[in-house]
Enzyme design. Sequence first.
Site, PDB file in Angstrom:
ATOM      1  N   GLY A 148      40.819  44.411  44.426  1.00 49.76           N
ATOM      2  CA  GLY A 148      42.222  44.055  44.302  1.00 49.76           C
ATOM      3  C   GLY A 148      42.406  42.548  44.282  1.00 49.76           C
ATOM      4  O   GLY A 148      41.491  41.778  44.597  1.00 49.76           O
ATOM      5  N   CYS A 149      43.603  42.119  43.923  1.00 49.42           N
ATOM      6  CA  CYS A 149      43.868  40.681  43.797  1.00 49.42           C
ATOM      7  C   CYS A 149      43.833  39.973  45.153  1.00 49.42           C
ATOM      8  O   CYS A 149      43.132  38.966  45.318  1.00 49.42           O
ATOM      9  CB  CYS A 149      45.188  40.455  43.074  1.00 49.42           C
ATOM     10  SG  CYS A 149      46.594  41.379  43.737  1.00 49.42           S
ATOM     11  N   PHE A 150      44.584  40.496  46.134  1.00 48.18           N
ATOM     12  CA  PHE A 150      44.543  39.886  47.466  1.00 48.18           C
ATOM     13  C   PHE A 150      43.134  39.937  48.065  1.00 48.18           C
ATOM     14  O   PHE A 150      42.635  38.923  48.578  1.00 48.18           O
ATOM     15  CB  PHE A 150      45.536  40.567  48.410  1.00 48.18           C
ATOM     16  CG  PHE A 150      46.970  40.142  48.234  1.00 48.18           C
ATOM     17  CD1 PHE A 150      47.339  38.808  48.273  1.00 48.18           C
ATOM     18  CD2 PHE A 150      47.968  41.092  48.040  1.00 48.18           C
ATOM     19  CE1 PHE A 150      48.664  38.416  48.117  1.00 48.18           C
ATOM     20  CE2 PHE A 150      49.298  40.717  47.881  1.00 48.18           C
ATOM     21  CZ  PHE A 150      49.647  39.379  47.918  1.00 48.18           C
ATOM     22  N   THR A 152      40.276  39.942  46.652  1.00 48.97           N
ATOM     23  CA  THR A 152      39.390  38.978  45.996  1.00 48.97           C
ATOM     24  C   THR A 152      39.555  37.592  46.604  1.00 48.97           C
ATOM     25  O   THR A 152      38.573  36.935  46.984  1.00 48.97           O
ATOM     26  CB  THR A 152      39.666  38.926  44.484  1.00 48.97           C
ATOM     27  OG1 THR A 152      39.347  40.190  43.903  1.00 48.97           O
ATOM     28  CG2 THR A 152      38.837  37.841  43.807  1.00 48.97           C
ATOM     29  N   ALA A 153      40.792  37.136  46.716  1.00 45.26           N
ATOM     30  CA  ALA A 153      41.045  35.810  47.283  1.00 45.26           C
ATOM     31  C   ALA A 153      40.601  35.731  48.740  1.00 45.26           C
ATOM     32  O   ALA A 153      39.969  34.752  49.163  1.00 45.26           O
ATOM     33  CB  ALA A 153      42.527  35.463  47.157  1.00 45.26           C
TER      34      ALA A 153
END
Length: 345
Positions: A148-150, A152-153
């Site tokens: 997911g995007c969150f 990953t960061a």
Amino acid sequence: MKIGIIGATGYGGAELVRILNHHPYAEDCILYSSSDEGKEYAASYPHLRNIASQSLQPLHIETIRNEIDVMFIAAPPGVSGEWSPKLAEAGIPVIDLSGDLRIQNPAVYEKWYKRKAAPKGTIQSAVYGLAELQKEEIQTAKLIANPGCFPTAVLLGLAPLAKNGLLQDSFLIVDAKTGVSGAGRKASMGTHYSELNDNFKIYKVNEHQHTPEIEQQLAAWQPGTGPITFSAHLAPMTRGIMATMYTEAPPGMSAAQVRELYSEFYKDSYFVRIRPEGEFPATKEVYGSNFCDISVTVDERTNRATIVSVIDNLMKGAAGQAVQNLNIMNGWQEETGLTMTPVYP
């Protein structure tokens, strides 16, 4: 290579089309839809006229098996759970951008996603595709759960600590902000211009579905790592994620030593850029690119570390990382088709 995309009419799918247009090994892109078959794709995305002029194709496994070499699934939750087993049976590798296959425990998935989990065998056969950290597994994978995007960061920001057993989870807060494209293209009250403009708001407090994904991976890297406090905020911007993480500093390590740990950890990772002392990243500095920029510092007064990680949610947080995984799967250079410079200002 002939590449298929299920869910090309969403933002993540459109970003895949944009990237693959520049990919030297993408011979052809076939775009599939169960609801808009026959529709001209560029009618949904006029910026892709003369670039992606094809029509959307129907979803029939009998024809798909003879048309493509790999499939991206960029559809809402539930689609991959249905289609991944069919594609696997047909011998077609899959890179799934949804959350269907990321959570290993079906009960945990159903609690956080509020829907039935994919078949357990399908979930267990999926490799978690955090590209910088799972390369060996990705190289031989036939089914990849794109992070997911969150997560990953956050995970790229915490991996150097967790992978070295230095993460102090007794105090771990993740404060993350995202652009509105992360909510998808479908209209909603929360993403209406009048609601979003000149506004900044928190959402899904203590209920965000990316929480167990982050916890699962941290515990895999550093067994015993407990729950995290994760908060997501919606910012009035189109793209970008900034995740700010607060944790106890590793015992006996100065800010310079922690920064050196990060630099050494990512020295061979083209897409992860560690900022020098005193320089902190902004979302605009990775806009439209596959980079993740990270800064780390230690407040000696409180003995707490602050890690800041920024990505473009549609690129490194979705389509960009998916293509990076495609490159790793096929033994190509990771940067292939992904060397676009961030758009600035």
